[in-house]
Design an enzyme around this catalytic site. Sequence first.
Site, PDB file in Angstrom:
ATOM      1  CB  SER A   1       5.291   5.030   4.205  1.00 57.62           C
ATOM      2  OG  SER A   1       5.698   6.037   5.099  1.00 57.62           O
TER       3      SER A   1
ATOM      4  CG  ASP B   1      -2.570   3.038   7.106  1.00 56.99           C
ATOM      5  OD1 ASP B   1      -2.622   2.495   5.993  1.00 56.99           O
ATOM      6  OD2 ASP B   1      -3.358   3.941   7.459  1.00 56.99           O
TER       7      ASP B   1
ATOM      8  CG  ASN C   1      -1.816   1.184   1.332  1.00 56.52           C
ATOM      9  OD1 ASN C   1      -2.427   1.572   0.337  1.00 56.52           O
ATOM     10  ND2 ASN C   1      -1.931   1.790   2.514  1.00 56.52           N
TER      11      ASN C   1
HETATM   12  C1  GRF Z   1      -2.972   8.923  -1.970  1.00 59.15           C
HETATM   13  O1  GRF Z   1      -2.550  10.033  -1.242  1.00 59.15           O
HETATM   14  C2  GRF Z   1      -2.594   7.648  -1.263  1.00 59.15           C
HETATM   15  O2  GRF Z   1      -1.401   7.732  -0.565  1.00 59.15           O
HETATM   16  C3  GRF Z   1      -3.741   7.475  -0.286  1.00 59.15           C
HETATM   17  O3  GRF Z   1      -4.873   7.905  -0.996  1.00 59.15           O
HETATM   18  C4  GRF Z   1      -4.488   8.834  -2.014  1.00 59.15           C
HETATM   19  C5  GRF Z   1      -5.004   8.287  -3.296  1.00 59.15           C
HETATM   20  O4  GRF Z   1      -4.790   9.168  -4.371  1.00 59.15           O
HETATM   21  N1  GRF Z   1      -3.788   6.135   0.195  1.00 59.15           N
HETATM   22  P1  GRF Z   1      -4.914   8.642  -5.853  1.00 59.15           P
HETATM   23  O5  GRF Z   1      -6.290   7.983  -5.954  1.00 59.15           O
HETATM   24  O6  GRF Z   1      -3.815   7.655  -6.094  1.00 59.15           O
HETATM   25  O7  GRF Z   1      -4.817   9.844  -6.720  1.00 59.15           O
END
Ligand code: GRF
Length: 193
Positions: free
Chosen positions: A140, A149, A111
Amino acid sequence: MISVKVPVAIFISGRGSNMEKLVDAAKASEYPARICGVLSDRADAGGLKFAAVNGVPVCAIERKDFADRIAHETAIQKQLAIWGAEFVALAGFMRVLSPGFVTHWQGRMINIHPSLLPQYKGLDTHARALAARDKEHGCSVHWVTPELDGGAVIAQARIDVLADETEESLAARVLKEEHKLYAQTLGVVLKAL
Ligand code: GRF
């Protein structure tokens, strides 16, 4: 040399900008992933269009269409089997997966999270970093485990928090780092499998 690409499914819930970067990276012959499908838990996720236009199979499996979480996840597992997925990259997937699902994919599911874990698990990471007056912030890539997480961090990117920073400016600058970090880290992880 024959290089084998690992079939990777990407899970999204919305915009899908990280997914776009993974799809683009996988177009390179030397990149070790083939994106076998993009799965969303929302039929209206903006990212689905990009994936489809780029020739990636897409599927929306909404929670509301199933009696419970296990039935929903069973449908997701079926779709992953149809695609022949061997690895899962969560990219803005806004649903907490059950311990059973996570355990099934443990060691094969990563993730991206917009904070320097273990700081700021969960939501509103940029606002929390600003409220704490952190000098550094970032993102991260981590292994997915049953703890939200909480899996081991694989790689991080750091940026300085600027004096006049807003939540929006910080989010945008971190997202730029996410886009580089995720594609690079997925490549490294798959090569090490
Ligand atoms: C990103 O900031 C990711 O880290 C978090 O959700 C957001 C998703 O953005 N888990 P996208 O859909 O990839 O534009």
